[in-house]
Write a protein that holds these residues in place. Structure first.
Motif, PDB file in Angstrom:
ATOM      1  N   GLY A 145       0.793  -1.216   0.000  1.00  0.00           N
ATOM      2  CA  GLY A 145       0.000   0.000   0.000  1.00  0.00           C
ATOM      3  C   GLY A 145       0.830   1.273   0.000  1.00  0.00           C
ATOM      4  N   ASP A 146       0.482   2.187   0.912  1.00  0.00           N
ATOM      5  CA  ASP A 146       1.158   3.492   0.938  1.00  0.00           C
ATOM      6  C   ASP A 146       2.436   3.485   1.766  1.00  0.00           C
ATOM      7  OD1 ASP A 146       0.171   3.300   3.478  1.00  0.00           O
ATOM      8  OD2 ASP A 146      -0.993   5.160   3.426  1.00  0.00           O
ATOM      9  N   ARG A 147       2.910   2.317   2.146  1.00  0.00           N
ATOM     10  CA  ARG A 147       4.124   2.261   2.963  1.00  0.00           C
ATOM     11  C   ARG A 147       5.326   2.873   2.247  1.00  0.00           C
ATOM     12  NH1 ARG A 147       1.280  -2.238   4.618  1.00  0.00           N
ATOM     13  NH2 ARG A 147       1.280  -2.650   6.884  1.00  0.00           N
ATOM     14  N   VAL A 148       5.396   2.714   0.929  1.00  0.00           N
ATOM     15  CA  VAL A 148       6.532   3.276   0.193  1.00  0.00           C
ATOM     16  C   VAL A 148       6.542   4.793   0.292  1.00  0.00           C
ATOM     17  CG1 VAL A 148       7.607   3.536  -2.079  1.00  0.00           C
ATOM     18  CG2 VAL A 148       6.661   1.328  -1.398  1.00  0.00           C
ATOM     19  N   SER A 149       5.385   5.404   0.201  1.00  0.00           N
ATOM     20  CA  SER A 149       5.319   6.873   0.230  1.00  0.00           C
ATOM     21  C   SER A 149       5.437   7.437   1.635  1.00  0.00           C
ATOM     22  CB  SER A 149       4.012   7.351  -0.419  1.00  0.00           C
ATOM     23  OG  SER A 149       2.886   6.846   0.274  1.00  0.00           O
ATOM     24  N   THR A 150       5.176   6.626   2.653  1.00  0.00           N
ATOM     25  CA  THR A 150       5.228   7.126   4.027  1.00  0.00           C
ATOM     26  C   THR A 150       6.399   6.551   4.821  1.00  0.00           C
ATOM     27  OG1 THR A 150       3.765   5.356   4.823  1.00  0.00           O
ATOM     28  CG2 THR A 150       2.727   7.408   4.078  1.00  0.00           C
ATOM     29  N   VAL A 151       7.314   5.882   4.132  1.00  0.00           N
ATOM     30  CA  VAL A 151       8.367   5.134   4.825  1.00  0.00           C
ATOM     31  C   VAL A 151       9.378   6.030   5.518  1.00  0.00           C
ATOM     32  CG1 VAL A 151       9.950   4.967   2.853  1.00  0.00           C
ATOM     33  CG2 VAL A 151       9.929   3.168   4.592  1.00  0.00           C
TER      34      VAL A 151
END
Length: 227
Positions: A145-151
């Motif tokens: 999911g959005d883990r890449v953008s919020t990592v």
């Protein structure tokens, strides 16, 4: 070989229709359940770890073309570490379909972070072998999911940050002590206290010492920085 109703439901949550259902069944088979004719998922786990790593490395490069290797490395580690794999497995309810031996099942294996993380990597390998890299990439990016953008926030190691803060203040590195342990052996909860040379302390509990130390460091860091 046909998937059970529960396995088919998991494959649907995963977003992949297996041409070879046996690959998924093997990915879900823990060593405690293996036999000479029913191999476990350890070899698939080894492969899945590498597939996941390549997908995440590509995704990070695409997400931030200006990032240096020094910036990318901690983000990468945060995305592929066992805890993250276990979190994703939990979202997919992978534990419900793990094939475990009786002893492992009785000791709470379906909830164990290490087993869930390993099985998630094995499932990734199963998708890769079943349909190729693009299919595996699609499954991984959807599941993460959005883990890449919020990592970036997750990649900040609280223990390292707290140590750097202490050194900047002329203090010794913080110390960590296990002050309590509760819960059954298969699902322990650790309470960790971190202390600075100046006397400030922070305390947190978590299912692993590492996570409890990180949480305690984060709590203390926020306190001393006035966040």
């Amino acid at each position: 070989m046909k998937l059970s109703a529960e396995q088919a439901a998991f494959a649907k949550r995963l977003g992949h229709r297996f041409a070879d259902p046996g690959l998924l069944q093997r990915a879900l088979t823990h060593a405690s359940m293996s036999t000479p004719t029913r191999p476990d998922n350890q070899r698939l786990e080894f492969l899945g770890d590498r597939v996941l790593g390549l997908v995440m490395a590509e995704a990070l490069l695409a997400a931030d073309p200006e990032a240096t290797e020094g910036q990318l490395a901690p983000r990468f580690n945060a995305l592929v570490r066992k805890e993250t794999c276990a979190e994703v497995a939990g979202q997919l309810r992978l534990g419900e379909v793990l094939r475990l031996g009786r002893s492992e099942m009785m000791s709470g294996g379906r909830r164990k972070q290490a087993l869930l993380g390993d099985a998630m990597e094995a499932v990734i390998a199963a998708v890769y072998l079943d349909a190729g890299f693009e299919a595996a990439r699609g499954v991984i990016l959807a599941a993460w999911g959005d883990r890449v953008s919020t990592v970036e926030e997750d990649a900040r190691d609280p223990k390292t940050s707290l140590q750097e803060w202490a050194q900047a203040q002329g203090q010794k590195p913080p110390s960590y002590d296990e002050v309590a342990r509760s819960g059954p052996d298969h699902a322990p909860v650790f309470t960790i206290e971190v202390r600075l040379e100046s006397g400030e302390t922070g305390r947190a509990e978590a299912p692993s010492k590492r996570r409890a130390e990180q949480a305690a460091a984060q709590a203390l860091l926020k306190r001393v920085q006035g966040v």
